[in-house]
Motif scaffolding. Structure first.
Motif, PDB file in Angstrom:
ATOM      1  N   ASP A 104     -54.653 -13.611  -1.025  1.00  0.00           N
ATOM      2  CA  ASP A 104     -54.929 -14.596  -2.080  1.00  0.00           C
ATOM      3  C   ASP A 104     -56.412 -14.565  -2.456  1.00  0.00           C
ATOM      4  N   ARG A 107     -58.368 -16.369  -5.428  1.00  0.00           N
ATOM      5  CA  ARG A 107     -58.695 -17.788  -5.327  1.00  0.00           C
ATOM      6  C   ARG A 107     -60.155 -18.003  -4.948  1.00  0.00           C
ATOM      7  N   ALA A 152     -45.849 -14.261  -1.725  1.00  0.00           N
ATOM      8  CA  ALA A 152     -46.745 -14.223  -2.883  1.00  0.00           C
ATOM      9  C   ALA A 152     -45.980 -14.537  -4.169  1.00  0.00           C
ATOM     10  N   ARG A 179     -51.228 -14.767  -8.927  1.00  0.00           N
ATOM     11  CA  ARG A 179     -52.456 -15.044  -8.174  1.00  0.00           C
ATOM     12  C   ARG A 179     -53.695 -14.567  -8.913  1.00  0.00           C
TER      13      ARG A 179
END
Length: 426
Positions: A104, A107, A152, A179
């Motif tokens: 991730d 982010r 995911a 993402r």
């Protein structure tokens, strides 16, 4: 940059100005000296400065001069290879660590942008990996299966959904990764520098390091104008390494990559191309990457260098490719063109080196520099500040080794890209 319009093209024309910096012209002592003002070097500096460590960044040219300021600007999770390849290549321990760190990773970029209010055209819509043919569709289906097994938010798109989200009917399927996102890469790296400086770091530009060596318990990094003595030295120059530790360049095969950008499209046309703000690329070996910017320009990239015969070959290919993908544009007016290089390792995974006490280097991003580079910088800062042991890092430490047949392979990639981009025989 350096009076070369083909080095950073559109990104230099549209990025906010960099923070004010100077050449290194004195002798300093710091906790950490970082060579290279790209994503990893500046992320390391930012996270070290936030921890209160006196940090100095020394850049040979300008902030974001290397790959950081030339990329397509796709903020993707993970690495170029399939998730399963991490365990297969690195083993379960480091494979899991790296996978968990990067699963991730966009982010972290988004959080830094928000925290420091960086003006870098961030779009969080996701990216689309387009299957170019049946083989490509099978590839993205397997990639989706692996990421979905890890929880995911990735989704397979059929031909109609891919057409609706990209604006082209060229692809029979796609993989939407929610993402991910897009960013103005030079604006982002300049913003990182500004945030690091605001946190207390010092950044010097136009100051190539000509020598690095031990002086007692400190590292001494020397430029023509001055020196920095520091307990820690971080080498973050990747494939743009030149004067010091050329081994970091030697272990990578350079893949040239270029971009062109159209003039801003009309409002009616831009609404038909990537209407939700996604960035995209396809599964071809000599791939096509495409996205838009805030002004409605279409940006297209592929393998190749804009020099010599390649300049005309790749420019003409870009016009043909844009017309094939998006015939609604009509006559293609190219406003900008630029190129750089990507460092490729044999297994398409990055390398972590600790060539001496309190010296660390990271190379080999293989075309995935924005999110991994930002996250890796944070982890290097954790290690240097004593929060993370070297044996607890995300990669095993390895010696730098020259890539076999490097020069031959680099020539093959550049020539091969030109051949691939020649017009089809009639």
């Amino acid at each position: 940059m350096l009076n070369d319009r083909r080095s950073h093209g559109l990104w230099e024309r549209t990025a906010p100005p960099p923070p004010a910096t100077e050449r290194l012209g004195c002798d300093l002592v710091a906790d950490v000296a970082i060579v290279g003002a790209g994503y990893t070097g500046l992320s390391t500096a930012l996270h070290l400065a936030e921890r209160g460590l006196d940090t100095v960044v020394i850049e040979a040219a300008e902030i974001g001069f290397g790959a950081a300021g030339r990329s397509t600007g796709l903020v993707n999770a993970g690495l170029w290879v399939m998730p399963s390849a991490l365990k297969e290549t690195l083993g379960p321990l480091y494979g899991d660590r790296l996978l968990n760190l990067l699963r991730d990773s966009p982010r972290t970029v988004f959080e830094i942008v928000d925290k420091h209010n960086l003006q870098c055209e961030l779009k969080r819509a996701g990216t689309i990996h387009c299957g170019a043919d049946k083989k490509g569709v099978a590839e993205i289906a397997e990639r989706a299966r692996q990421w979905q097994a890890l929880g995911a938010p990735v989704h397979i798109l059929d031909a109609g959904e891919t057409r609706a989200k990209t604006g082209t009917s060229a692809f029979p399927g796609g993989l939407l990764d929610l993402r991910a996102g897009t960013i103005q890469p030079l604006a982002y790296v300049r913003g990182l520098a500004g945030a690091a400086i605001a946190a207390g770091a010092t950044v010097f530009t136009a100051s190539p390091v000509e020598h690095i060596g031990r002086e007692g318990r400190l590292w001494r990094l020397a430029t023509q104008g001055g020196t920095v003595r520091a307990k820690w030295a971080v080498l973050s120059t990747d494939t743009y390494t030149s004067r010091i530790f050329p081994e970091l360049r030697g272990e990578q095969v350079v893949l040239p990559f270029f971009h062109v950008a159209t003039a801003p499209l009309s409002h009616s046309i831009r609404g038909t191309i990537l209407p939700e703000g996604h960035g995209a690329w396809d599964t071809r070996t000599v791939l096509t990457a495409f996205r838009t910017d805030n002004a409605g320009r279409l940006i297209v990239g592929s393998v190749g260098a804009l020099r010599g015969a390649g300049t005309v070959i790749h420019r003409n290919w870009a016009r043909r490719r844009i017309r094939a993908l998006f015939p609604q544009i009509g006559e293609v007016e190219l406003e900008h063109e630029w190129y750089g290089r990507i460092g490729m390792t044999n297994d398409h995974l990055p390398r972590l080196h600790a060539p001496a006490e309190n010296m660390i280097a990271l190379t080999g991003f293989n075309g995935r520099g924005i999110a991994p580079g930002t996250v890796f910088g944070r982890e290097l800062a954790r290690h240097i500040s004593g929060e993370l042991r070297l044996d607890g890092m995300f990669l095993p430490v390895s010696p730098a080794q020259n890539a076999p047949f490097r020069a031959i392979r680099e020539g093959y990639y550049e020539l091969g890209a030109q051949i691939a981009h020649l017009p089809p025989a009639r």
